[in-house]
Design an enzyme around this catalytic site. Structure first.
Site, short mmCIF file in Angstrom:
data_model
loop_
_atom_site.label_atom_id
_atom_site.label_comp_id
_atom_site.label_asym_id
_atom_site.label_seq_id
_atom_site.Cartn_x
_atom_site.Cartn_y
_atom_site.Cartn_z
N GLY A 174 0.85 -1.19 0.00
CA GLY A 174 0.00 0.00 0.00
C GLY A 174 0.88 1.23 0.00
O GLY A 174 1.90 1.29 -0.70
N SER A 175 0.49 2.22 0.81
CA SER A 175 1.21 3.49 0.85
C SER A 175 2.70 3.27 1.13
O SER A 175 3.57 3.64 0.35
CB SER A 175 0.56 4.39 1.90
OG SER A 175 1.32 5.53 2.12
N GLN A 176 3.01 2.64 2.27
CA GLN A 176 4.42 2.43 2.63
C GLN A 176 5.04 1.30 1.82
O GLN A 176 6.20 1.39 1.38
CB GLN A 176 4.55 2.12 4.12
CG GLN A 176 4.31 3.30 5.03
CD GLN A 176 5.33 4.41 4.83
OE1 GLN A 176 6.51 4.16 4.57
NE2 GLN A 176 4.88 5.64 4.93
N ASP A 227 -1.99 -1.50 10.80
CA ASP A 227 -1.70 -1.92 12.18
C ASP A 227 -2.78 -2.83 12.76
O ASP A 227 -2.48 -3.77 13.48
CB ASP A 227 -1.53 -0.66 13.06
CG ASP A 227 -0.46 0.23 12.49
OD1 ASP A 227 0.72 -0.14 12.52
OD2 ASP A 227 -0.81 1.31 11.95
N HIS A 229 5.55 1.43 12.21
CA HIS A 229 4.85 2.12 13.29
C HIS A 229 4.91 1.20 14.51
O HIS A 229 4.90 -0.03 14.37
CB HIS A 229 3.40 2.40 12.87
CG HIS A 229 2.55 3.03 13.92
ND1 HIS A 229 2.99 4.06 14.73
CD2 HIS A 229 1.27 2.79 14.29
CE1 HIS A 229 2.01 4.42 15.54
NE2 HIS A 229 0.97 3.66 15.31
N GLY A 257 3.79 7.23 1.99
CA GLY A 257 4.65 6.60 1.00
C GLY A 257 4.92 7.44 -0.24
O GLY A 257 6.05 7.50 -0.71
N ASP A 305 3.20 9.21 17.85
CA ASP A 305 2.60 9.26 16.52
C ASP A 305 1.07 9.30 16.63
O ASP A 305 0.41 10.11 15.98
CB ASP A 305 3.04 8.01 15.74
CG ASP A 305 2.58 8.04 14.29
OD1 ASP A 305 3.10 8.87 13.54
OD2 ASP A 305 1.71 7.23 13.92
N GLU A 319 -12.10 31.52 4.06
CA GLU A 319 -11.50 32.18 5.23
C GLU A 319 -10.84 31.19 6.20
O GLU A 319 -9.81 31.49 6.78
CB GLU A 319 -12.58 32.98 6.01
CG GLU A 319 -13.28 34.07 5.21
CD GLU A 319 -12.35 35.20 4.77
OE1 GLU A 319 -11.13 35.10 4.93
OE2 GLU A 319 -12.88 36.20 4.23
#
Ligand code: NAP
Ligand code: MG
Length: 339
Positions: free
Chosen positions: A25-27, A82, A107, A133, A190, A226
């Protein structure tokens, strides 16, 4: 050719060791690509029905089941969500396949809070990059170092520290960008940062400001412009120059008003709530609730994600994004509900 700062090739303690990455995935994807460009070709471990298999294969990696990938490797990076670590370790055909191996985590949660109990003769190594990642990959390709927490606990091989440092180096975090930590400190810090400031706190703040202005009669578009739209510019100033440096670079009206009312907004009651939030994480209650939620089908989480997707702020964002040409580099998106 000049070596780029993020890149590390050549010989180190990882040379000749088979590396497996569980998850793509991401990592997982970013670390796999960076490792390969640094001279180590990992094998990717994914369940047979995994939706990520196609991408890993298309990127040219060998894909095996997690058990087969673990069996053949000496160093295993656990890059799956996780809340799935406990299940992964419980479902291994035999825990013996982990014996004598070095396990790397991005992590600290599952090790720090005892969600997994790999055999004692394993190295537990923490290599936790400070960001998603896509950014890790982008910086690597640009030759820019990426900061990472590195630590280790059980040192079965007596080489855990060196393996962690070498692995971090190969994914794009040279020693000068490695910060020492422990599983516990990284996990608590974290998770607290995510909930209190970076993710939950930030959205709570933006939403509160946006909704207050809308309640007072401003159009959602004006309230969005704003309270939300310029956020990245201010954060950029804080990252480059610090909080005082940011105040120094905005109008006197903005800086004077902000300094006058900051402590009124973030008062003692707010600190009491932050302390309670910390206790929820530090006591292990948060990690237990994450596993309970996963084991009962992520129903609350899906409901909360649905509410977030339908919130007035999100709807205003959706209608404004194209007009304002908001562009994100983070194209990867989880399916609603987190599965
Ligand atoms: P992610 O993007 O959600 O990707 C998870 C990957 O794991 C997917 O490829 C998924 O495949 C696969 N997977 C799921 N169950 C699996 C199993 N049982 N065995 C093998 N693969 C499995 O996860 P992530 O955000 O990269 O997070 C991975 C780790 O990095 C976590 O520990 C996280 O805390 C840490 N981390 C993340 C970030 C970040 O910004 N994302 C930053 C620092 C650290 P499917 O396609 O089948 O679902
Ligand atoms: Mg995190």
């Amino acid at each position: 050719m000049r070596k780029k700062p993020g890149k590390k090739t050549g010989t180190d303690i990882l040379s000749g060791i088979k590396v497996a990455l569980l998850g793509y995935g991401s990592q997982g994807r970013a670390q796999a690509l960076n490792l390969r460009d640094s001279g180590i070709v990992p094998v990717i471990g994914l369940p047979s029905g995994s939706g990520s298999r196609k991408r890993a294969l298309a990127d040219g990696f060998k894909v095996k089941t997690p058990s087969a990938a673990i069996k053949d490797a000496g160093v295993i990076a656990v890059l799956i969500p996780d809340h799935k670590h406990k299940e992964l370790f419980e479902n291994l055909p035999s825990r013996k396949i982990l014996s004598g191996k070095s396990l790397i985590f991005a992590h600290g949660l599952s090790v720090a809070f005892g969600l997994i109990e790999p055999p004692a003769d394993c190295d537990f190594i923490l290599v936790a990059p400070h960001g998603p990642g896509v950014l890790l990959r982008e910086k690597y390709l640009n030759g820019e170092p990426f900061s990472t927490f590195v630590g280790s606990t059980d040192n079965a091989s007596r080489k855990a520290r060196a393996i962690g440092k070498a692995y971090a180096g190969r994914i794009g975090s040279p020693e000068s960008s490695q910060f020492k930590s422990s599983f516990r400190d990284e996990a608590v810090g974290d998770i607290f940062g995510e909930q209190a400031t970076l993710c939950g706190g930030l959205i709570g703040l933006l939403e509160s400001g946006f909704e207050t202005l809308v309640e007072k009669g401003l159009s959602p578009e004006s309230a969005y412009l704003e309270c939300v739209f310029q956020m990245d510019l201010l954060i950029d100033l804080v990252k480059k120059h610090g909080p005082a440096g940011m105040f120094n670079r905005i109008s006197v009206t903005a800086a004077y008003g902000s300094l006058r009312k900051k402590d009124f907004l973030f008062d003692k009651q707010f600190r009491i709530r932050l302390n309670k939030l910390y206790k929820d994480i530090d006591s292990g209650e948060f990690s237990k609730s994450l596993i309970r939620e996963y084991e009962s089908g992520m129903r609350n989480f899906s409901r909360q994600m649905k509410t977030a997707l339908e919130s007035p702020l999100q709807k205003t964002h959706n209608s404004m994004a194209a007009k304002l040409k908001n562009r994100s580099r983070y194209s990867d998106r989880r399916k609603p509900g987190g599965e």
